[in-house]
Scaffold this motif. Structure first.
Motif, PDB file in Angstrom:
ATOM      1  N   ALA A  12     -12.741  23.301  27.871  1.00  0.00           N
ATOM      2  CA  ALA A  12     -12.724  22.050  28.624  1.00  0.00           C
ATOM      3  C   ALA A  12     -11.900  22.253  29.891  1.00  0.00           C
ATOM      4  O   ALA A  12     -11.023  23.121  29.947  1.00  0.00           O
ATOM      5  CB  ALA A  12     -12.139  20.939  27.769  1.00  0.00           C
ATOM      6  N   ASP A  14      -9.498  20.603  31.084  1.00  0.00           N
ATOM      7  CA  ASP A  14      -8.049  20.436  30.919  1.00  0.00           C
ATOM      8  C   ASP A  14      -7.407  21.544  30.091  1.00  0.00           C
ATOM      9  O   ASP A  14      -6.194  21.598  29.957  1.00  0.00           O
ATOM     10  CB  ASP A  14      -7.716  19.061  30.328  1.00  0.00           C
ATOM     11  CG  ASP A  14      -8.389  18.804  28.997  1.00  0.00           C
ATOM     12  OD1 ASP A  14      -9.383  19.479  28.686  1.00  0.00           O
ATOM     13  OD2 ASP A  14      -7.919  17.916  28.260  1.00  0.00           O
ATOM     14  N   ASP A  15      -8.204  22.439  29.538  1.00  0.00           N
ATOM     15  CA  ASP A  15      -7.680  23.615  28.820  1.00  0.00           C
ATOM     16  C   ASP A  15      -7.652  24.797  29.774  1.00  0.00           C
ATOM     17  O   ASP A  15      -8.450  25.719  29.680  1.00  0.00           O
ATOM     18  CB  ASP A  15      -8.557  23.946  27.606  1.00  0.00           C
ATOM     19  CG  ASP A  15      -8.187  23.159  26.378  1.00  0.00           C
ATOM     20  OD1 ASP A  15      -6.991  22.831  26.232  1.00  0.00           O
ATOM     21  OD2 ASP A  15      -9.083  22.880  25.577  1.00  0.00           O
ATOM     22  N   LYS A  66     -11.424  25.702  16.037  1.00  0.00           N
ATOM     23  CA  LYS A  66     -11.518  24.249  16.241  1.00  0.00           C
ATOM     24  C   LYS A  66     -10.147  23.591  16.098  1.00  0.00           C
ATOM     25  O   LYS A  66      -9.799  22.686  16.850  1.00  0.00           O
ATOM     26  CB  LYS A  66     -12.508  23.648  15.243  1.00  0.00           C
ATOM     27  CG  LYS A  66     -12.870  22.224  15.521  1.00  0.00           C
ATOM     28  CD  LYS A  66     -13.676  22.142  16.800  1.00  0.00           C
ATOM     29  CE  LYS A  66     -14.286  20.779  16.991  1.00  0.00           C
ATOM     30  NZ  LYS A  66     -14.919  20.660  18.298  1.00  0.00           N
ATOM     31  N   SER A  71     -11.234  20.963  21.869  1.00  0.00           N
ATOM     32  CA  SER A  71     -12.201  20.643  22.922  1.00  0.00           C
ATOM     33  C   SER A  71     -13.141  21.804  23.260  1.00  0.00           C
ATOM     34  O   SER A  71     -14.101  21.623  24.007  1.00  0.00           O
ATOM     35  CB  SER A  71     -11.461  20.210  24.188  1.00  0.00           C
ATOM     36  OG  SER A  71     -10.654  21.273  24.661  1.00  0.00           O
ATOM     37  N   ARG A  73     -16.139  24.342  23.162  1.00  0.00           N
ATOM     38  CA  ARG A  73     -17.523  24.224  22.682  1.00  0.00           C
ATOM     39  C   ARG A  73     -18.084  25.616  22.431  1.00  0.00           C
ATOM     40  O   ARG A  73     -18.038  26.483  23.319  1.00  0.00           O
ATOM     41  CB  ARG A  73     -18.380  23.509  23.714  1.00  0.00           C
ATOM     42  CG  ARG A  73     -18.009  22.026  23.832  1.00  0.00           C
ATOM     43  CD  ARG A  73     -18.949  21.242  24.707  1.00  0.00           C
ATOM     44  NE  ARG A  73     -20.329  21.487  24.361  1.00  0.00           N
ATOM     45  CZ  ARG A  73     -21.321  21.518  25.251  1.00  0.00           C
ATOM     46  NH1 ARG A  73     -21.081  21.319  26.525  1.00  0.00           N
ATOM     47  NH2 ARG A  73     -22.558  21.743  24.861  1.00  0.00           N
TER      48      ARG A  73
END
Length: 174
Positions: A12, A14-15, A66, A71, A73
């Motif tokens: 994500a 923000d990661d 996970k 977040s 994928r």
């Protein structure tokens, strides 16, 4: 038994602190993986994980990732999507030999997932076909992890379909 496989993820936006992600992955139990962060926004984990079955090893790794990076994928579980060169390497034959097998047994050779340049197959499909022919040194753990990776990838793709399409496909493919 120990199984070798790779999980590739999209991160994500923000990661973005990769050092922190690597730390979180280790704390969550992914200390049996080599973590690659070369491509921006992606992370790949190359596992050597113990498990009663390949699927159990794969699912436990998915669960650990996970937990560490909720977040993230999943892009792909590997080994699954392969070209003839990859299959040849696993089967211990030359690429030319594999191509010759594919062309001379076109009616029985597994159907590619993508036909083009290059064509791509599910590794487990081709290894299973080679096993039925005999004479190839296909390691059972490699075939088992390839089958499990295929199942994870197919389940991931199926989840992304609309429910209406799933129902229609279930009917048409039965």
């Amino acid at each position: 038994m120990e199984y070798d496989f790779t999980l590739k993820y999209q991160l994500a936006a923000d990661d973005c602190d990769l050092d922190q992600i690597v730390e979180r992955l280790a704390e969550a139990g992914c200390d049996d993986a080599t973590i690659g962060v070369g491509q921006p926004g992606r992370v790949a984990l190359v596992f050597a994980r113990e498990g009663a079955t390949a699927l159990q090893a794969l699912l436990s790794a998915l669960e650990d990732v996970k937990q560490a990076v909720p977040s993230a994928r999943l892009v792909e579980a590997a080994p699954d999507f392969v070209g003839l060169t990859d299959v040849a390497d696993v089967a211990g034959v030359s690429r030319q030999n594999m191509r010759k097998l594919m062309l001379s047994h076109a009616a029985e050779f597994p159907i590619p997932v993508h036909e083009g340049n290059p064509s791509v197959w599910h590794l487990s499909d081709v290894l299973t076909w080679l096993n039925t022919r005999g004479g190839y040194d296909i390691k059972p753990d490699v075939l088992e992890i390839a089958r499990s990776a295929k199942q994870v990838n197919l389940a991931k793709e199926a989840r992304e379909l609309e429910p209406r399409i799933n129902q229609q496909l279930e009917y048409l493919l039965a």
